[in-house]
Design an enzyme around this catalytic site. Structure first.
Site, PDB file in Angstrom:
ATOM      1  CB  CYS A   2     -75.860 -14.890  52.514  1.00  0.00           C
ATOM      2  SG  CYS A   2     -76.833 -16.348  52.154  1.00  0.00           S
ATOM      3  NE  ARG A  27     -75.484  -9.022  51.848  1.00  0.00           N
ATOM      4  CZ  ARG A  27     -75.251  -8.516  50.642  1.00  0.00           C
ATOM      5  NH1 ARG A  27     -75.407  -7.228  50.436  1.00  0.00           N
ATOM      6  NH2 ARG A  27     -74.873  -9.282  49.656  1.00  0.00           N
ATOM      7  CD1 TRP A  74     -83.482 -14.352  51.682  1.00  0.00           C
ATOM      8  CD2 TRP A  74     -82.651 -15.436  49.914  1.00  0.00           C
ATOM      9  NE1 TRP A  74     -84.465 -14.430  50.726  1.00  0.00           N
ATOM     10  CE2 TRP A  74     -83.986 -15.092  49.637  1.00  0.00           C
ATOM     11  CE3 TRP A  74     -81.927 -16.130  48.947  1.00  0.00           C
ATOM     12  CZ2 TRP A  74     -84.612 -15.399  48.434  1.00  0.00           C
ATOM     13  CZ3 TRP A  74     -82.558 -16.442  47.743  1.00  0.00           C
ATOM     14  CH2 TRP A  74     -83.877 -16.076  47.502  1.00  0.00           C
ATOM     15  CG  ASN A 100     -73.357 -13.622  49.741  1.00  0.00           C
ATOM     16  OD1 ASN A 100     -74.380 -14.135  49.307  1.00  0.00           O
ATOM     17  ND2 ASN A 100     -73.045 -12.360  49.528  1.00  0.00           N
ATOM     18  N   GLY A 101     -73.457 -16.899  48.277  1.00  0.00           N
ATOM     19  CA  GLY A 101     -73.463 -17.240  46.853  1.00  0.00           C
ATOM     20  C   GLY A 101     -73.914 -18.672  46.654  1.00  0.00           C
ATOM     21  CD  GLU A 487     -91.135   1.393  43.511  1.00  0.00           C
ATOM     22  OE1 GLU A 487     -90.970   0.407  42.795  1.00  0.00           O
ATOM     23  OE2 GLU A 487     -90.605   1.533  44.620  1.00  0.00           O
ATOM     24  CE  LYS A 491     -91.089  -0.355  47.419  1.00  0.00           C
ATOM     25  NZ  LYS A 491     -89.851  -0.071  46.710  1.00  0.00           N
ATOM     26  CD  GLU A 494     -90.612  -4.255  48.495  1.00  0.00           C
ATOM     27  OE1 GLU A 494     -89.659  -5.015  48.575  1.00  0.00           O
ATOM     28  OE2 GLU A 494     -90.572  -3.166  47.908  1.00  0.00           O
ATOM     29  CG  HIS A 510    -109.239  -3.840  27.071  1.00  0.00           C
ATOM     30  ND1 HIS A 510    -109.994  -3.932  25.925  1.00  0.00           N
ATOM     31  CD2 HIS A 510    -108.912  -2.529  27.197  1.00  0.00           C
ATOM     32  CE1 HIS A 510    -110.093  -2.732  25.373  1.00  0.00           C
ATOM     33  NE2 HIS A 510    -109.453  -1.866  26.136  1.00  0.00           N
ATOM     34  CE  LYS A 607     -81.721  -1.825  50.276  1.00  0.00           C
ATOM     35  NZ  LYS A 607     -83.026  -1.447  49.754  1.00  0.00           N
TER      36      LYS A 607
HETATM   37  C1  F6R Z   1     -88.038  -3.352  46.122  1.00  0.00           C
HETATM   38  C2  F6R Z   1     -86.624  -3.525  45.939  1.00  0.00           C
HETATM   39  C3  F6R Z   1     -86.161  -4.448  44.869  1.00  0.00           C
HETATM   40  C4  F6R Z   1     -84.842  -3.919  44.244  1.00  0.00           C
HETATM   41  C5  F6R Z   1     -84.282  -4.954  43.263  1.00  0.00           C
HETATM   42  C6  F6R Z   1     -83.034  -4.465  42.577  1.00  0.00           C
HETATM   43  O1  F6R Z   1     -88.320  -2.416  47.104  1.00  0.00           O
HETATM   44  O2  F6R Z   1     -85.840  -2.961  46.636  1.00  0.00           O
HETATM   45  O3  F6R Z   1     -87.129  -4.665  43.910  1.00  0.00           O
HETATM   46  O4  F6R Z   1     -85.109  -2.710  43.585  1.00  0.00           O
HETATM   47  O5  F6R Z   1     -83.999  -6.136  43.962  1.00  0.00           O
HETATM   48  O6  F6R Z   1     -82.032  -4.171  43.489  1.00  0.00           O
HETATM   49  P1  F6R Z   1     -80.788  -3.285  43.081  1.00  0.00           P
HETATM   50  O7  F6R Z   1     -81.278  -1.924  42.800  1.00  0.00           O
HETATM   51  O8  F6R Z   1     -79.880  -3.339  44.267  1.00  0.00           O
HETATM   52  O9  F6R Z   1     -80.197  -3.926  41.867  1.00  0.00           O
END
Ligand code: F6R
Length: 612
Positions: A2, A27, A74, A100-101, A487, A491, A494, A510, A607
């Site tokens: 949020c 967010r 969110w 937010n929360g 990683e 990517k 998502e 396995h 994010k």
């Molecule tokens: C994926 C991504 C998330 C963040 C995770 C941690 O692309 O961005 O997996 O890496 O939510 O976020 P931070 O680094 O802000 O704690």
């Protein structure tokens, strides 16, 4: 999750609030809304979906109020809908709130309020906030300048959970009050106008002067002043912080998407993160760290704790700490670590990686490690973020604001910084000097090699056109390349919504090899010189079962062995994750574009994950 924005000044608030919401949409984007003070009454306009639905609402242009609050959601409690969208008002329409929360004890408070005659119109936890404030406000018989603040503080003292809250009151048309606990919130200081936001980039085009609020503190904003109070409403002083990020770093600057811009910003982000921490001939310097040879030599282990992509950067850190400093290093996902009664004591160094510095699980894990007596070190991209305020020590990546939900430049900067940190430790411990000197040389050359890697974009885009309709993919690697496979797979999932698995290549037979089907794409990363032959054998195993293969490598390998091979520049194995992820970031990006998806705001994601 949020995003919240607030404005108090002499300009029309609604365009400023909407501008802030657009920048905070990463967010959360389930609904958006604003509330302004209009001629001594409160207006609310809100709608389900993106901010663009909000500014298309009829009547939004006729709002003239110069004080207002806004929210992009969110969803946690209550599905995305118009009635669950923020802001929320109390029954008497005296207070308007964005939050937010999560108010964890909202069931109990809701029941209390219902018993006292209040009615609820949404399923959210937030709607109890304005009503509880109203409850205390109506009980206070003293009408003075602080009555609004007192009622708000009284209500907040009943809340359990996390919150960043902005509240306005029709009886106090020249005020806005904000507070926070475990949710981000910054206050921007302007000239005869002031701002509030969940993060700095959203209001960076208006001001570079900020105040940071600690948990349980209150700020009362008027046009010309900002007063701060502690939990007991004692007045406190705060210092303004000047932020160096320039406003254009939070703009797309001609790129189609933030993610693409941020991928291309990696040479600069790495250069800035290296900064002046060392030269080829001098030792690494971290002025902010106090570690001695005695302390490092007595460590029983290093723990690296993070979530998602940041955790993947931690895996690269493990490799470097163990090889370079000979310190046993464990990496854990914050949400798991917290509940496993981890073996942490005063001889453990706990490192927390978080781009935003606001990830709830990572912060909670940090608090746990402090309770257990460990020293805590935060790695963050955001100066003054919650995690850096909790940790004993903090160091920063200098990636600049990362706006796209999918992390790119923050990941490579985290790997860079943790590698330099490991060199710093190794120098203090006086180990591996013969490895460190050439590694430092390689680090200095890295930004140029990233630029070279980025020139592969066109051929990666062409390849994405061949595979964007796939339903499943595999990413394989061994050693450090397996962490990059993880990683890359994250990517792809998502932003392209393609299911993918990452696996240590030797582990495939396995079990998971049963999933390999004719024409399935298997992407492998090969940068570890001593594992080239083994990787080629593993890839042969999937080719035999009909897979199409793409290989990312910096080794001399016969390209004819695979359907497609992408050659990246050679570098030290400690740095290879920074180069080998770049073609895979680009591949995910172009696949997502090919599918016509919203790259910067993938579905269901936000994010900054400020809920546990
Ligand atoms: C994926 C991504 C998330 C963040 C995770 C941690 O692309 O961005 O997996 O890496 O939510 O976020 P931070 O680094 O802000 O704690």
């Amino acid at each position: 999750m949020c995003g919240i924005v607030g404005y108090i000044g002499n300009q029309k608030a609604s365009p400023i609030l909407i501008n802030g919401l657009i920048r905070l949409e990463y967010r959360g984007y389930d609904s958006a809304g604003i509330s302004t003070i209009e001629k001594n009454s409160l207006s609310i306009m809100k709608d389900k979906g993106r901010v663009k639905n909000l500014y298309q609402l009829e009547g939004i242009d006729s709002l003239t109020g110069t004080v207002g609050i806004a929210h992009t959601r969110w969803a946690t409690h209550g599905k995305p809908s118009q009635e669950n969208a923020h802001p929320h008002m109390d029954n008497s329409k005296t207070f308007s709130v964005v939050h937010n929360g999560i108010i964890e004890n909202y069931h109990e408070l809701r029941k209390f309020l219902i018993d006292h005659g209040y009615t609820f119109y949404s399923q959210t936890d937030t709607e109890i906030i304005p009503n509880l404030v109203h409850y205390y406000y109506s009980k206070d018989t003293v009408s003075d300048d602080l009555k609004f603040l007192r009622a708000f503080q009284h209500a907040c003292s009943d809340f359990k959970g996390s919150y960043g809250i902005e509240i306005i009151c029709k009886d106090y048309p020249d005020q806005m009050i904000v507070t926070r606990k475990d949710s981000p919130l910054v206050i921007g200081k302007g000239e005869e106008e002031n701002y509030v936001s969940s993060d700095i980039p959203a209001i960076l085009s208006f001001t570079r002067n900020f105040y940071l609020l600690n948990d349980f503190e209150y700020a009362v904003l008027s046009r010309n002043a900002i007063s701060f109070y502690d939990q007991e409403l004692q007045s406190i002083a705060k210092e303004v912080k000047h932020i160096e990020w320039n406003a254009s770093s939070a703009e797309k600057d001609g790129y189609e998407d933030f993610m693409l811009k941020e991928i291309y910003e990696q040479p600069t982000a790495i250069r800035e993160t290296i900064g002046a921490k060392f030269s080829e001939s001098s030792h690494c310097v971290f002025d902010e760290l106090p570690f001695t040879k005695e302390y490092l030599a007595t460590l029983n282990r290093i723990y690296i704790i993070a979530c998602g992509t940041a955790m993947h950067a931690g895996l690269a850190g493990k490799n470097t700490f163990e090889k370079l400093c000979k310190i046993s290093t464990e990496v854990d996902v914050a949400s798991e670590f917290r509940y496993r009664n981890p073996l942490v004591d005063e001889k453990t160094l706990c490192i927390f990686i978080s781009q935003s510095g606001e990830t709830a699980d990572t912060i909670a894990a940090l608090k746990l490690c402090k309770e257990k007596g460990a020293k805590t070190l935060a790695i963050s991209n955001v100066i003054g973020s919650s995690i850096t305020r909790e940790a004993d020590y903090s160091i920063y990546t200098h990636a600049g604001p990362e706006i796209a939900v999918a992390s790119t430049k923050a990941y490579t900067s985290q790997v860079m910084l943790i590698t330099i940190l490991a060199i710093y430790f190794a120098e203090i411990l006086e180990c591996n000097q013969n490895v460190i000197t050439p590694l430092k040389k390689e680090i200095m050359e890295l930004p140029k090699k990233i630029e070279e890697t980025l020139t592969l974009a066109k051929s990666i885009q062409d390849f994405s056109k061949k595979i964007y309709q796939e339903k499943d993919m595999f990413f394989l690697g061994r050693g450090i390349d397996e962490t990059v496979a993880k990683e890359a797979s994250l990517k792809l999932k998502e932003i392209s919504y393609i299911h993918s698995e990452s696996y240590p290549a030797g582990e495939l037979k396995h079990g998971p090899i049963a999933l390999i089907e004719n024409d399935m794409t298997v992407i492998s990363i090969i940068t570890e010189p001593n594992l080239v032959e083994k990787m080629i054998s593993n890839i042969q195993e999937v080719i035999t079962r009909g897979a199409k293969t793409l290989v990312i490598t910096n080794q001399e390998i016969d390209a004819n062995l695979f359907d497609r091979m992408i050659k990246i520049p050679e570098t030290s194995p400690f740095l290879s994750p920074i180069l080998s992820i770049i073609p895979l970031q680009l591949l995910s990006y172009y696949i997502s574009k090919e599918k016509g998806l919203d790259v910067d705001k993938p579905r269901n994601l936000a994010k900054s994950v400020t809920v546990e």
